[in-house]
Design a protein around this motif. Structure first.
Motif, short mmCIF file in Angstrom:
data_model
loop_
_atom_site.label_atom_id
_atom_site.label_comp_id
_atom_site.label_asym_id
_atom_site.label_seq_id
_atom_site.Cartn_x
_atom_site.Cartn_y
_atom_site.Cartn_z
N SER A 26 27.82 39.80 36.64
CA SER A 26 27.27 39.21 35.85
C SER A 26 28.65 37.79 36.76
O SER A 26 29.01 38.08 36.91
CB SER A 26 28.65 38.99 33.95
N PHE A 27 28.19 36.36 36.07
CA PHE A 27 27.95 35.17 36.40
C PHE A 27 29.68 34.94 36.16
O PHE A 27 29.98 34.32 36.34
CB PHE A 27 27.20 34.14 35.23
N GLU A 28 30.16 35.45 35.07
CA GLU A 28 31.66 35.50 34.15
C GLU A 28 32.34 35.66 35.40
O GLU A 28 33.56 34.81 36.08
CB GLU A 28 32.05 35.38 33.11
N ARG A 29 32.42 36.88 35.39
CA ARG A 29 33.33 37.84 36.59
C ARG A 29 32.82 36.69 38.18
O ARG A 29 34.22 36.73 38.68
CB ARG A 29 32.71 39.19 36.92
N THR A 30 31.87 36.55 38.42
CA THR A 30 31.57 35.88 39.74
C THR A 30 32.58 34.62 39.67
O THR A 30 33.45 34.45 41.28
CB THR A 30 30.48 35.83 39.88
N ALA A 31 32.70 33.87 38.29
CA ALA A 31 33.37 32.24 38.10
C ALA A 31 34.65 32.38 38.58
O ALA A 31 35.34 32.17 38.89
CB ALA A 31 33.28 31.82 37.18
N LYS A 32 35.16 34.27 38.14
CA LYS A 32 36.86 34.63 38.51
C LYS A 32 37.09 34.84 39.01
O LYS A 32 38.12 33.91 39.76
CB LYS A 32 36.98 35.75 36.82
#
Length: 208
Positions: A26-32
């Motif tokens: 997910s983009f959320e995980r990638t951003a983190k």
């Protein structure tokens, strides 16, 4: 009243700790996972974005290698500062090429990084640009790969493949990584270079 307050407090705490984790792809995980790799690059009065490729032990000191875009640092390339780990470091310039708009720097760091996985994309795949909008706020913009066969204006001399993506690279975000949902890197985001050739407006590099 005290009992009601306690119930609300406990329920809020449980909901916080029981919230669903970010999905693996997910983009959320990638951003983190990429937030600490995306850095501010300061050259003179201009602040832009760069990102850490990897680190290396040199004589017992840990150094990281930062990639950014050349035209954001060309006016003060010998006095660039990199903000990493919440601290500002003097950067040592290793290499640059104005024709492909790329510059590479080395700075000392307390954190060690491994080389991220690269992924050659196909048309229609979702991607994210992660960088510092206006050189201030970390910003994520998502989109898709529109085209995989763009060439820059110096293609005859420097055959550089460019992706055209719809993820909007805001001002200050040039030099940011373009990432997949799985956290792999597609390339470096830059804004469109436009010129006029024989009366026609030509986009010489990808939109991003």
């Amino acid at each position: 009243v005290a009992i009601s307050f306690a119930i609300v407090f406990i329920t809020s705490g449980l909901l916080y700790f029981l919230q669903a984790p970010a999905q693996f792809d997910s983009f959320e995980r990638t951003a983190k996972t990429w937030t600490d790799r995306v850095v501010k690059v300061t050259a003179g009065g201009e602040v832009s974005t760069g990102f850490v490729m990897e680190s290396e032990d040199v004589g017992g000191e840990n150094y990281v290698y930062v990639v950014t875009y050349y035209h954001g640092v060309d006016t003060a390339i010998s006095s660039v500062k990199i903000t990493l780990d919440g601290e500002s470091y003097d950067a040592e310039n290793l290499s640059w090429n104005e024709n492909i708009d790329l510059a590479i720097f080395k700075v000392k760091s307390k954190t060690k990084y491994v080389l991220p996985s690269a992924f050659e994309q196909n048309v229609g795949v979702e991607v994210m640009a992660l960088g510092y909008a206006e050189g201030i706020t970390l910003c994520a913009e998502t989109g898709v790969v529109n085209s995989v066969d763009y060439l820059d204006d110096n293609a005859s001399l420097y055959p550089l493949l460019c992706y055209d993506v719809s993820a909007y690279v805001r001002g200050g975000m040039s030099g940011c990584p373009i990432l997949t949902k799985g956290g792999k890197i597609v390339g470096m985001g830059v804004r469109t270079k436009v010129d006029n050739v024989e009366g026609a407006e030509i986009h010489f590099s990808s939109d991003n």
